[in-house]
Design an enzyme around this catalytic site. Structure first.
Site, PDB file in Angstrom:
ATOM      1  N   ARG A 176       0.846  -1.210   0.000  1.00 52.17           N
ATOM      2  CA  ARG A 176       0.000   0.000   0.000  1.00 52.17           C
ATOM      3  C   ARG A 176       0.877   1.254   0.000  1.00 52.17           C
ATOM      4  O   ARG A 176       2.078   1.186   0.222  1.00 52.17           O
ATOM      5  CB  ARG A 176      -0.874   0.032   1.255  1.00 52.17           C
ATOM      6  CG  ARG A 176      -1.886  -1.079   1.312  1.00 52.17           C
ATOM      7  CD  ARG A 176      -2.876  -0.887   2.460  1.00 52.17           C
ATOM      8  NE  ARG A 176      -2.279  -1.108   3.767  1.00 52.17           N
ATOM      9  CZ  ARG A 176      -2.133  -0.167   4.708  1.00 52.17           C
ATOM     10  NH1 ARG A 176      -2.552   1.056   4.493  1.00 52.17           N
ATOM     11  NH2 ARG A 176      -1.567  -0.461   5.868  1.00 52.17           N
ATOM     12  N   SER A 180      11.517  10.007   8.120  1.00 55.59           N
ATOM     13  CA  SER A 180      10.445  11.014   8.165  1.00 55.59           C
ATOM     14  C   SER A 180      11.040  12.367   8.525  1.00 55.59           C
ATOM     15  O   SER A 180      12.070  12.442   9.200  1.00 55.59           O
ATOM     16  CB  SER A 180       9.421  10.625   9.237  1.00 55.59           C
ATOM     17  OG  SER A 180       8.518  11.679   9.473  1.00 55.59           O
ATOM     18  N   TYR A 227       7.010   7.836  17.444  1.00 61.79           N
ATOM     19  CA  TYR A 227       7.200   7.745  15.985  1.00 61.79           C
ATOM     20  C   TYR A 227       8.442   8.546  15.575  1.00 61.79           C
ATOM     21  O   TYR A 227       9.314   8.039  14.852  1.00 61.79           O
ATOM     22  CB  TYR A 227       5.953   8.271  15.268  1.00 61.79           C
ATOM     23  CG  TYR A 227       6.059   8.271  13.762  1.00 61.79           C
ATOM     24  CD1 TYR A 227       5.878   7.106  13.031  1.00 61.79           C
ATOM     25  CD2 TYR A 227       6.352   9.443  13.070  1.00 61.79           C
ATOM     26  CE1 TYR A 227       5.972   7.108  11.644  1.00 61.79           C
ATOM     27  CE2 TYR A 227       6.453   9.458  11.685  1.00 61.79           C
ATOM     28  CZ  TYR A 227       6.264   8.279  10.975  1.00 61.79           C
ATOM     29  OH  TYR A 227       6.374   8.285   9.605  1.00 61.79           O
ATOM     30  N   LYS A 246      12.050   7.117  13.956  1.00 64.48           N
ATOM     31  CA  LYS A 246      12.608   7.577  12.676  1.00 64.48           C
ATOM     32  C   LYS A 246      13.976   8.227  12.878  1.00 64.48           C
ATOM     33  O   LYS A 246      14.842   8.148  11.995  1.00 64.48           O
ATOM     34  CB  LYS A 246      11.632   8.539  11.990  1.00 64.48           C
ATOM     35  CG  LYS A 246      10.316   7.874  11.587  1.00 64.48           C
ATOM     36  CD  LYS A 246      10.512   6.710  10.613  1.00 64.48           C
ATOM     37  CE  LYS A 246       9.211   6.179  10.052  1.00 64.48           C
ATOM     38  NZ  LYS A 246       9.408   5.093   9.069  1.00 64.48           N
TER      39      LYS A 246
HETATM   40  P1  NAP Z   1       0.590   3.114   4.843  1.00 62.16           P
HETATM   41  O1  NAP Z   1      -0.165   3.553   3.652  1.00 62.16           O
HETATM   42  O2  NAP Z   1      -0.109   3.007   6.162  1.00 62.16           O
HETATM   43  O3  NAP Z   1       1.303   1.723   4.499  1.00 62.16           O
HETATM   44  C1  NAP Z   1       2.084   1.100   5.490  1.00 62.16           C
HETATM   45  C2  NAP Z   1       2.748  -0.122   4.904  1.00 62.16           C
HETATM   46  O4  NAP Z   1       3.524  -0.741   5.960  1.00 62.16           O
HETATM   47  C3  NAP Z   1       1.754  -1.150   4.405  1.00 62.16           C
HETATM   48  O5  NAP Z   1       2.221  -1.713   3.210  1.00 62.16           O
HETATM   49  C4  NAP Z   1       1.710  -2.172   5.534  1.00 62.16           C
HETATM   50  O6  NAP Z   1       1.491  -3.479   5.071  1.00 62.16           O
HETATM   51  C5  NAP Z   1       3.130  -2.093   6.096  1.00 62.16           C
HETATM   52  N1  NAP Z   1       3.131  -2.513   7.503  1.00 62.16           N
HETATM   53  C6  NAP Z   1       2.671  -1.819   8.568  1.00 62.16           C
HETATM   54  N2  NAP Z   1       2.796  -2.563   9.690  1.00 62.16           N
HETATM   55  C7  NAP Z   1       3.346  -3.747   9.308  1.00 62.16           C
HETATM   56  C8  NAP Z   1       3.691  -4.934   9.997  1.00 62.16           C
HETATM   57  N3  NAP Z   1       3.511  -5.091  11.328  1.00 62.16           N
HETATM   58  N4  NAP Z   1       4.218  -5.946   9.300  1.00 62.16           N
HETATM   59  C9  NAP Z   1       4.407  -5.837   7.966  1.00 62.16           C
HETATM   60  N5  NAP Z   1       4.081  -4.744   7.251  1.00 62.16           N
HETATM   61  C10 NAP Z   1       3.558  -3.719   7.915  1.00 62.16           C
HETATM   62  O7  NAP Z   1       1.820   4.068   5.129  1.00 62.16           O
HETATM   63  P2  NAP Z   1       2.706   4.986   4.161  1.00 62.16           P
HETATM   64  O8  NAP Z   1       2.262   6.379   4.364  1.00 62.16           O
HETATM   65  O9  NAP Z   1       2.802   4.412   2.819  1.00 62.16           O
HETATM   66  O10 NAP Z   1       4.111   4.834   4.927  1.00 62.16           O
HETATM   67  C11 NAP Z   1       5.225   4.178   4.379  1.00 62.16           C
HETATM   68  C12 NAP Z   1       6.459   4.662   5.126  1.00 62.16           C
HETATM   69  O11 NAP Z   1       6.583   6.066   4.962  1.00 62.16           O
HETATM   70  C13 NAP Z   1       6.409   4.410   6.641  1.00 62.16           C
HETATM   71  O12 NAP Z   1       7.685   4.017   7.103  1.00 62.16           O
HETATM   72  C14 NAP Z   1       6.041   5.774   7.188  1.00 62.16           C
HETATM   73  O13 NAP Z   1       6.475   5.939   8.514  1.00 62.16           O
HETATM   74  C15 NAP Z   1       6.759   6.680   6.214  1.00 62.16           C
HETATM   75  N6  NAP Z   1       6.241   8.043   6.168  1.00 62.16           N
HETATM   76  C16 NAP Z   1       4.945   8.290   5.841  1.00 62.16           C
HETATM   77  C17 NAP Z   1       4.475   9.596   5.828  1.00 62.16           C
HETATM   78  C18 NAP Z   1       3.026   9.943   5.499  1.00 62.16           C
HETATM   79  O14 NAP Z   1       2.636  11.096   5.724  1.00 62.16           O
HETATM   80  N7  NAP Z   1       2.252   9.055   4.951  1.00 62.16           N
HETATM   81  C19 NAP Z   1       5.351  10.637   6.144  1.00 62.16           C
HETATM   82  C20 NAP Z   1       6.686  10.346   6.438  1.00 62.16           C
HETATM   83  C21 NAP Z   1       7.119   9.041   6.451  1.00 62.16           C
HETATM   84  P3  NAP Z   1       0.059  -4.238   5.177  1.00 62.16           P
HETATM   85  O15 NAP Z   1      -1.023  -3.280   4.820  1.00 62.16           O
HETATM   86  O16 NAP Z   1       0.233  -5.342   4.183  1.00 62.16           O
HETATM   87  O17 NAP Z   1      -0.042  -4.749   6.585  1.00 62.16           O
END
Ligand code: NAP
Length: 252
Positions: free
Chosen positions: A16, A145, A159, A163
């Site tokens: 995702r 992040s 969080y 990071k």
């Molecule tokens: P997201 O849409 O919530 O997707 C999270 C992903 O992590 C999913 O593919 C999920 O897999 C996987 N995941 C979560 N918990 C897991 C677990 N226990 N075991 C295995 N897989 C797990 O989040 P995103 O926004 O794409 O975030 C991706 C990265 O970017 C993260 O490291 C996040 O901290 C970082 N980030 C995000 C933002 C933001 O604003 N969105 C900002 C800065 C950094 P499943 O669904 O298959 O469980």
């Protein structure tokens, strides 16, 4: 110019959000991709089909909240094609807890967040370093992040701390293993339009528009493009660097 033909890339959390966008971009520039998932098996399998089926991609499940799951995942990923050239540590969680919540909620949230966002990442990096060493090198790209540098809101201190750990880990790997051809980078997004951010973005749209000079949050594809660039080795000497994507909301 970007060409990852022949490279095998493991993307954690490829099912995702940023991870799925990264899988699409990497596949579009020629990479073979292992799409890791936790709970979203169906999304991961659909994505494998979308990017070319089993010839080009594979789906692998692992719950990174379980100690040891990261190391096992890396070994399974190596088994797919006999090697991994690039590891993208993208999977992450962002639950909330504050100092006013009960002790148990505080302790559980810190432990789970550090396990998924930092310890599992370290375990995957450890396996990658040991594997890359036997092959004359490889690349690690860790998704950190903006919070690692700027700090986060009071309900997300765990969080931000996780990071911050990812940044220190990435820099240490870059310094420690460059002589062995092992490269390590971090990307540090501000708010990105994904499921993780959805609730916050809905509630705080007006504040964000004020807070972000570019006026909008980051599209996941831009993080994906940055990761593909780093994976390409077009700028190997950037190893150890962190690339910011935040619409100038936090300029270091
Ligand atoms: P997201 O849409 O919530 O997707 C999270 C992903 O992590 C999913 O593919 C999920 O897999 C996987 N995941 C979560 N918990 C897991 C677990 N226990 N075991 C295995 N897989 C797990 O989040 P995103 O926004 O794409 O975030 C991706 C990265 O970017 C993260 O490291 C996040 O901290 C970082 N980030 C995000 C933002 C933001 O604003 N969105 C900002 C800065 C950094 P499943 O669904 O298959 O469980």
């Amino acid at each position: 110019m970007l060409d990852l033909t022949g490279k095998v890339v493991l993307v954690t959390g490829g099912s995702r959000g940023i991870g799925a966008a990264t899988v699409r971009t990497l596949a579009a520039v020629g990479a073979s991709v292992i799409v890791h998932y936790g709970r979203s098996e169906q999304q991961a399998r659909s994505l494998v089909e979308e990017v070319g089926g089993e010839e080009r991609a594979a789906a692998l499940g692992a719950d990174l909240a379980q100690p040891g799951a990261g190391a096992a995942l890396f070994r399974e990923a190596v088994a797919w094609r006999g090697r991994v050239d690039v590891l993208v540590n993208n999977a992450g969680i962002a639950p909330t807890v504050t100092v006013d919540d009960p002790d148990e909620a505080w302790a559980d949230t810190w432990a789970q967040t550090l396990q998924v966002n930092l310890v599992a990442v370290a375990d995957l990096c450890r396996e990658a370093v040991r594997h890359f060493r036997t092959r004359g090198g490889g690349t690690i790209i860790n998704v950190a992040s903006r919070a690692a540098f700027r700090g986060d809101n009071p309900d997300a201190m765990h969080y931000a701390a996780s990071k911050g750990g990812v940044i220190a880990l990435t820099r240490s790997i870059a310094r420690g293993y460059a002589r062995e051809g092992i490269l390590a980078y971090a990307v540090a997004p501000g708010w990105v339009r994904t499921d993780m951010a959805e609730g916050y973005l809905r509630e705080h749209a007006a504040d964000l528009a004020r807070d972000i000079p570019m006026g909008d949050v980051v599209p996941p594809e831009e993080v994906a493009h940055t990761i593909a660039f780093l994976a390409s080795e077009l700028a190997r000497h950037m190893t150890g660097a962190t690339l910011d994507l935040n619409g100038a909301s936090y300029v270091r």
